[in-house]
Write a protein that holds these residues in place. Sequence first.
Motif, short mmCIF file in Angstrom:
data_model
loop_
_atom_site.label_atom_id
_atom_site.label_comp_id
_atom_site.label_asym_id
_atom_site.label_seq_id
_atom_site.Cartn_x
_atom_site.Cartn_y
_atom_site.Cartn_z
N ASN A 110 -23.75 -0.16 59.27
CA ASN A 110 -22.51 -0.76 58.80
C ASN A 110 -21.36 -0.07 59.51
O ASN A 110 -21.47 1.09 59.91
N ALA A 111 -20.24 -0.75 59.66
CA ALA A 111 -19.07 -0.15 60.31
C ALA A 111 -17.81 -0.63 59.61
O ALA A 111 -17.75 -1.77 59.12
N VAL A 112 -16.82 0.24 59.56
CA VAL A 112 -15.55 -0.13 58.93
C VAL A 112 -14.43 0.60 59.66
O VAL A 112 -14.60 1.74 60.12
N ALA A 113 -13.27 -0.05 59.76
CA ALA A 113 -12.11 0.56 60.40
C ALA A 113 -11.47 1.57 59.44
O ALA A 113 -11.39 1.33 58.23
N VAL A 114 -11.04 2.69 59.99
CA VAL A 114 -10.39 3.73 59.19
C VAL A 114 -9.20 4.27 59.97
O VAL A 114 -8.97 3.90 61.12
N SER A 115 -8.46 5.15 59.36
CA SER A 115 -7.37 5.85 60.03
C SER A 115 -7.34 7.27 59.47
O SER A 115 -6.63 7.56 58.52
#
Length: 213
Positions: A131-136
Amino acid sequence: MSGKTVRALVTAVLVATIGWAQGPASRSWKEPRNTVARSRGASLGTGTVQYDPGAPADALVTGTPGTNDNYFGNLFDTRSGSPLVPGTVTQISWYQGRVGASNIGLPVFGPATGAPNVYLFVGSPVAYGFNAVAVSWAASGPFFAGVAEISQETGYADIGNGGVRSATYNSQGFHGQQRGFFGGTAILSGQNVMARVSGSIIIPAELLEFEVD
């Protein structure tokens, strides 16, 4: 006019004609030639850091109910032998095992020592896959990132499992760790947690093209 005189005049005309056709030489081949380096493209300051060689998982790590040692991740400090630089993590990807009744995944991020201090609830993660998700996430140096298994929390039983590999990617060694809620750390000897990060944390490299002037 004698024959010798005629031959001399013809030779002089031919030499002049050939010289005019070729034009003046801009540079003698014996002179030094300059090599000019010109920048091509932008600095390569963004990339992915991964320590595991990919699926399938060799094992699925699960927190022990009633304990506080339920964060599984890697100490991200190098990439192929080069230290990471201060920057921003813009994506995290992780291998999710079982998905519990609460149907969420929980990537975590934190300092190089101590407990993770950033959590991200991700709904409906893919079970037994990446799974992948955008973060900051701001990273000023080495950091810890991975997934949480909070099976001891009432109402959050069996959130999931993080995949681990007893193998390394690109001969980078093993970075796997298990962290506690209060900062305790246990090294996962010979294992890399299947968590990867991307962002502007890679030492920049500039492409150059060389042109003879």
